[in-house]
Design an enzyme around this catalytic site. Structure first.
Site, PDB file in Angstrom:
ATOM      1  N   PRO A   1       0.820  -1.213   0.000  1.00  0.00           N
ATOM      2  CA  PRO A   1       0.000   0.000   0.000  1.00  0.00           C
ATOM      3  C   PRO A   1       0.855   1.265   0.000  1.00  0.00           C
ATOM      4  CG  PRO A   1       0.033  -0.968   2.197  1.00  0.00           C
ATOM      5  CD  PRO A   1       0.887  -1.854   1.321  1.00  0.00           C
TER       6      PRO A   1
ATOM      7  N   CYS B   1       3.269  29.350 -15.601  1.00  0.00           N
ATOM      8  CA  CYS B   1       2.779  29.867 -16.874  1.00  0.00           C
ATOM      9  C   CYS B   1       2.144  28.777 -17.722  1.00  0.00           C
ATOM     10  CB  CYS B   1       3.928  30.537 -17.608  1.00  0.00           C
ATOM     11  SG  CYS B   1       4.558  31.870 -16.621  1.00  0.00           S
TER      12      CYS B   1
ATOM     13  N   TYR C   1      -4.221  14.526 -13.675  1.00  0.00           N
ATOM     14  CA  TYR C   1      -5.365  13.594 -13.706  1.00  0.00           C
ATOM     15  C   TYR C   1      -6.701  14.303 -13.503  1.00  0.00           C
ATOM     16  CZ  TYR C   1      -1.379  10.854 -11.914  1.00  0.00           C
ATOM     17  OH  TYR C   1      -0.140  10.312 -11.678  1.00  0.00           O
TER      18      TYR C   1
HETATM   19  N1  LLP Z   1       2.624  -1.451  -6.075  1.00  0.00           N
HETATM   20  C1  LLP Z   1       2.864  -1.144  -7.353  1.00  0.00           C
HETATM   21  C2  LLP Z   1       3.550  -2.118  -8.203  1.00  0.00           C
HETATM   22  C3  LLP Z   1       2.465   0.098  -7.867  1.00  0.00           C
HETATM   23  O1  LLP Z   1       2.716   0.392  -9.134  1.00  0.00           O
HETATM   24  C4  LLP Z   1       1.825   1.038  -7.016  1.00  0.00           C
HETATM   25  C5  LLP Z   1       1.418   2.349  -7.515  1.00  0.00           C
HETATM   26  C6  LLP Z   1       1.599   0.664  -5.682  1.00  0.00           C
HETATM   27  C7  LLP Z   1       2.004  -0.579  -5.243  1.00  0.00           C
HETATM   28  C8  LLP Z   1       0.951   1.581  -4.693  1.00  0.00           C
HETATM   29  O2  LLP Z   1      -0.337   1.942  -5.052  1.00  0.00           O
HETATM   30  P1  LLP Z   1      -1.222   2.802  -4.037  1.00  0.00           P
HETATM   31  O3  LLP Z   1      -1.460   1.948  -2.820  1.00  0.00           O
HETATM   32  O4  LLP Z   1      -0.461   4.023  -3.702  1.00  0.00           O
HETATM   33  O5  LLP Z   1      -2.438   3.094  -4.791  1.00  0.00           O
HETATM   34  N2  LLP Z   1       0.559   9.147  -9.302  1.00  0.00           N
HETATM   35  C9  LLP Z   1      -0.742   8.513  -9.237  1.00  0.00           C
HETATM   36  C10 LLP Z   1      -0.689   7.141  -8.624  1.00  0.00           C
HETATM   37  C11 LLP Z   1       0.258   6.201  -9.324  1.00  0.00           C
HETATM   38  C12 LLP Z   1       0.333   4.835  -8.697  1.00  0.00           C
HETATM   39  C13 LLP Z   1       1.413   4.027  -9.299  1.00  0.00           C
HETATM   40  N3  LLP Z   1       1.607   2.724  -8.725  1.00  0.00           N
HETATM   41  C14 LLP Z   1      -1.695   9.434  -8.478  1.00  0.00           C
HETATM   42  O6  LLP Z   1      -1.284  10.497  -8.055  1.00  0.00           O
HETATM   43  O7  LLP Z   1      -2.862   9.112  -8.322  1.00  0.00           O
END
Ligand code: LLP
Length: 423
Positions: A284, A352, A326
């Site tokens: 997570p 800008c 996004y």
């Molecule tokens: N494991 C892997 C292989 C991942 O690619 C990711 C996130 C996670 C775990 C963790 O996911 P989470 O629990 O944080 O949802 N920049 C984007 C989110 C990109 C997530 C990429 N991978 C945003 O701001 O929403």
């Protein structure tokens, strides 16, 4: 009088002043300047505790997906709490080591690991490589043989399950670049099991981010367990099952399941299928840090217009890239709400670009010089920030035990120019 912000534990108005763990954000802004990220350590630990409760009595390793927020002071919180880390680059590995994390609890994900990154990860003895392609398997085998070791691997399966989230952060569909296709997984395991530089230890799957319902997890779990059964029937034992991360948070009235509730359901399924005794891993990110942080910004100018009113603040898309990237929604609230009616305005930064907005059509009653807090700024904000427009990256403060600790100084211009040179 105290008024808790719903969904933002340890962030509350105390006598009309927004506080993190009881410390007024306005005082922190005065001391450290703006834009300023402020995090509640207790909020991070509470979020972690929900996972720990969910896995009580099981063999489970929580690997914080540090891409969500990789600041050393944040990593230190999770390292001290016994977490492992999900990393996606050699740089992230060095951060884990610098923060006192245990290399043996590191899992290395990502579709493009370089030989140098693999080598360093093997040298420090990471726990597992989550391999994402057949080509990567061969390279990792070679690198491990070169060092005279065996690389522990799990294969990231692309289960072809729709996580029902923003397309940019959905990763478990056939059209995504991640993982090995479900139908090729068995043969890939059989091949990997024969390579002398590899040691198969697990299986992995991560279907996306900001997932707000349990359905996609249950579907993906079924698909992964079908594979575990087939792979083991073919004679390759799978020691751990890694279910990735992805659990969403409440940005704007979103209602994701709590980590413990979700895991009670998922573990019931694992038990029913006879896999409840396995070693589990989860990765997570956002759900551990997202709502533990805010970004404090000062209102520079109000600019009324015929079609739109603008509230120009000193934070921008380089600090908080999620709205621009996004069209993500972050709540924006005043640190000291004023009495009376507000006006509808767009909250925008100084960069800008018309894409440099933090919030659209927000009802705010603010004057220039007022301070605002952008909420849910603990995940994917500082870690995705940049120096665009030669803006220094913001400072960060971690509040713990009633004290504010600076965990990152604001960039100076000298910091930004350090690696550049004239011809
Ligand atoms: N494991 C892997 C292989 C991942 O690619 C990711 C996130 C996670 C775990 C963790 O996911 P989470 O629990 O944080 O949802 N920049 C984007 C989110 C990109 C997530 C990429 N991978 C945003 O701001 O929403």
């Amino acid at each position: 009088m105290t008024a808790q912000l719903p969904g933002h534990p340890h962030i509350a108005y105390v006598d009309n002043a927004l506080c993190v763990e009881g410390l007024p954000l306005a005082d922190l802004a005065r001391t450290h300047g703006t834009p300023l990220f402020v995090y509640s350590q207790q909020s991070m630990l509470d979020a972690l505790a929900a996972y720990q409760r969910g896995f009580a009595g099981r063999k489970a390793q929580i690997c914080y997906a540090m891409k969500a927020n990789s600041s050393l002071g944040v990593l230190q919180v999770f390292a001290k709490a016994g977490c492992g880390f999900d990393i996606v680059s050699g740089g992230e590995l060095e951060r884990v080591l610098a923060a006192g994390g245990d290399a043996a609890k590191v899992i290395f994900s990502g579709v493009g690991k370089s030989r140098a990154e693999m080598k360093r990860a093997l040298q420090v003895g990471i726990g597992c490589f989550n391999v994402e392609s057949e080509a990567e398997i061969d390279v990792l085998n070679e690198v491990a043989l070169g060092l005279g070791v065996r690389a522990p691997i799990s294969i990231r399966v692309n289960p072809n399950v729709d996580a029902q989230t923003h397309p940019y952060i959905s990763t478990g569909l056939k059209g995504n670049k991640f993982g090995i296709a479900h139908e090729r997984t068995l043969q890939t395991y059989q091949r990997a099991a024969q390579l002398p530089g590899l040691k198969v230890v697990g299986i992995d799957c991560h279907i996306g981010s900001q997932i707000t319902s349990e359905g996609p997890y249950l579907d993906a779990m079924d698909r992964v367990l079908d594979l575990v059964q087939a792979i083991e029937a073919a004679g390759v034992p799978i020691h751990h099952i890694d279910f990735g991360g992805g659990l969403g948070i409440n940005y704007n009235g979103d209602t994701p399941p709590a980590a413990d509730t979700l895991w009670a359901k998922l573990l019931a399924k694992l038990d029913a299928r006879g896999y409840g005794e396995r070693q589990f891993m989860i990765e997570p990110g956002r759900s551990l840090v997202g709502n533990a942080g805010v970004c404090v910004t000062e209102v520079l100018y109000l600019k009324p217009g015929e079609q739109k009113n603008f509230c120009i603040v000193d934070a921008a898309m380089n600090d908080l890239p999620r709205p621009a990237m996004y069209e993500a929604f972050h709540q924006i609230v005043p640190l000291s709400p004023r009495a009376g009616k507000g006006e509808v305005m767009d909250v925008v930064g100084p960069i800008c670009e018309s894409g440099d907005w933090l919030g659209r059509d927000r009802d705010l009653n603010v004057h220039s010089g007022d301070l605002l807090a952008v909420l849910s700024a603990g995940a994917y904000c500082m870690s995705m920030s940049s120096n665009y427009n030669t803006r220094g990256r913001a400072a960060e403060v971690l509040v713990s035990g009633g004290k504010a600790h600076v965990i990152r100084q604001r960039d100076t211009v000298a910091d930004q120019l350090r690696n550049e040179q004239l011809v």
